[in-house]
Design an enzyme around this catalytic site. Structure first.
Site, PDB file in Angstrom:
ATOM      1  N   LYS A 153      43.602  73.162  16.334  1.00 50.89           N
ATOM      2  CA  LYS A 153      42.941  73.999  15.332  1.00 50.89           C
ATOM      3  C   LYS A 153      43.593  73.840  13.961  1.00 50.89           C
ATOM      4  CE  LYS A 153      41.189  77.522  18.508  1.00 50.89           C
ATOM      5  NZ  LYS A 153      41.210  78.962  18.887  1.00 50.89           N
ATOM      6  N   LYS A 171      34.899  69.965  25.381  1.00 50.92           N
ATOM      7  CA  LYS A 171      34.443  71.188  26.024  1.00 50.92           C
ATOM      8  C   LYS A 171      33.198  71.727  25.321  1.00 50.92           C
ATOM      9  CE  LYS A 171      36.452  75.114  25.215  1.00 50.92           C
ATOM     10  NZ  LYS A 171      37.335  76.304  25.163  1.00 50.92           N
ATOM     11  N   LYS A 219      31.843  77.550  22.029  1.00 49.07           N
ATOM     12  CA  LYS A 219      30.929  78.454  21.323  1.00 49.07           C
ATOM     13  C   LYS A 219      31.048  78.341  19.809  1.00 49.07           C
ATOM     14  CE  LYS A 219      34.011  82.438  22.085  1.00 49.07           C
ATOM     15  NZ  LYS A 219      34.959  81.782  22.998  1.00 49.07           N
TER      16      LYS A 219
END
Length: 341
Positions: free
Chosen positions: A112, A197, A200
């Site tokens: 991140k 992955k 969302k």
């Protein structure tokens, strides 16, 4: 009775991966076999740049979808992290036990932080320390098991390390939890990039099936899923990740075995078609229940209010014990107030 805790961030619209990898197991298994707490970890959503109104909206939607997925407030505890002060109270104590090196080794922080720097943004300190807040989420409740996806297993290991270290330095205070991983579809991958992955917070929704996608949208996304070279349908995560992802999804939706399902199909087309219909059917009752809950917002608010009250009562004794153990004086209470209480 075994105590289970797990949380989910309101950083985007929930996906099929969230449901098959975690939420369904919470509803069908965990809430019935254990004293279970399920938390919308909204404080974690503040670790990156965000729109406050969107965080509030997604927090409510996430809680509503947890209930729509089958979590029963008569059986388990459903609440918002920010409604229970014990999470942040304990987080600071654990920061005093954790090390800078441990935080910087966290894989999710590295990923991140790299993305944030690529965009020219600055990395918030909370992004570095949020695994400690996650540890506080877990340890405050005397948690025995943490059902998570593979991508969060490292954070649970950190939680275990911090619990052991605190107990050794300041006296036994915390239960040392263990990770439990679901057996199938623990990590549903992006339909357009099966090496990633199904997240969302994905920038593009083409490879992500959201829980509130209309049936035709679901079908279109699955039918357009990336597959691999070759014509034979085989289950091989390393060499045929796109095909393996479809087989994993179909197996999770139907209760089958991905290796056995591969033997049933002789073409990608028929596999995609059956997978699409299986996903639509799995999501149908969840979406219907979500519509019902949205029509009665006071019910959801009541669940979150009662859940937070119960969670506070469970967490406060452990957190108060940790404050005393680490060397902090308890607050002075007026005798009259103490007697009144």
């Amino acid at each position: 009775m075994t105590r289970v805790f797990s949380g989910i961030q309101p950083t985007g619209h929930l996906t099929l991966g969230n449901y098959l990898g975690a939420m369904r197991r919470w509803a069908e298994v965990d809430q019935h076999r254990a004293d279970s707490l399920f938390c919308v970890v909204d404080l974690h959503a503040l670790t990156v740049d965000h729109d406050p109104a969107r965080v509030r909206r997604l927090s409510r939607q996430t809680a509503t979808l947890l209930l729509a997925a089958g979590l029963d407030p008569e059986v388990c505890t459903v609440f918002l992290q920010s409604h229970v002060d014990e999470h942040t109270r304990l987080s600071y104590l654990l920061e005093c036990v954790a090390t800078d090196g441990e935080m910087r080794r966290m894989i999710q922080y590295k990923e991140k932080a790299a993305k944030e720097r690529e965009r020219g943004g600055s990395v918030r300190l909370s992004l570095l320390t949020y695994p400690v807040l996650m540890a506080a989420d877990i340890l405050a409740y005397g948690t025995d098991e943490v059902p998570v996806g593979e991508d969060q297993a490292q954070h649970v290991e950190l939680t275990r390390d911090l619990a052991v270290r605190f107990n050794q330095r300041y006296g036994h205070t915390f239960t040392v939890p263990r990770t439990t991983l679901p057996p199938v579809a623990a990590r549903v991958m992006n339909l357009q990039d099966p090496t990633r992955k199904m997240g969302k917070s994905d920038d593009s929704g083409a490879g992500v099936v959201y829980l509130l996608d209309e049936p035709d949208v679901v079908r279109k996304k699955v039918l357009r899923a990336v597959t691999d070279s070759g014509r034979e349908v085989v289950y091989d995560r390393a060499e045929r990740p796109g095909l393996a992802n479809l087989l994993d999804i179909l197996a999770a939706c139907t209760g089958g075995n991905p290796e056995s399902l591969a033997d049933v199909y002789d073409s990608y087309g028929s596999l995609k078609k059956d997978t699409a219909e299986a996903v639509v059917e799995v999501l149908r009752p969840l979406q219907a229940r979500h519509r019902e809950l949205c029509a009665d917002p006071s019910y959801v608010e009541g669940v979150l209010r009662d859940g937070a009250e119960k969670a506070r009562a469970l967490a406060r004794p452990t957190v108060d014990t940790a404050y005393r153990a680490i060397g902090l004086l308890p607050p002075v209470v007026e005798p009259s107030l103490s007697a009144a209480r």
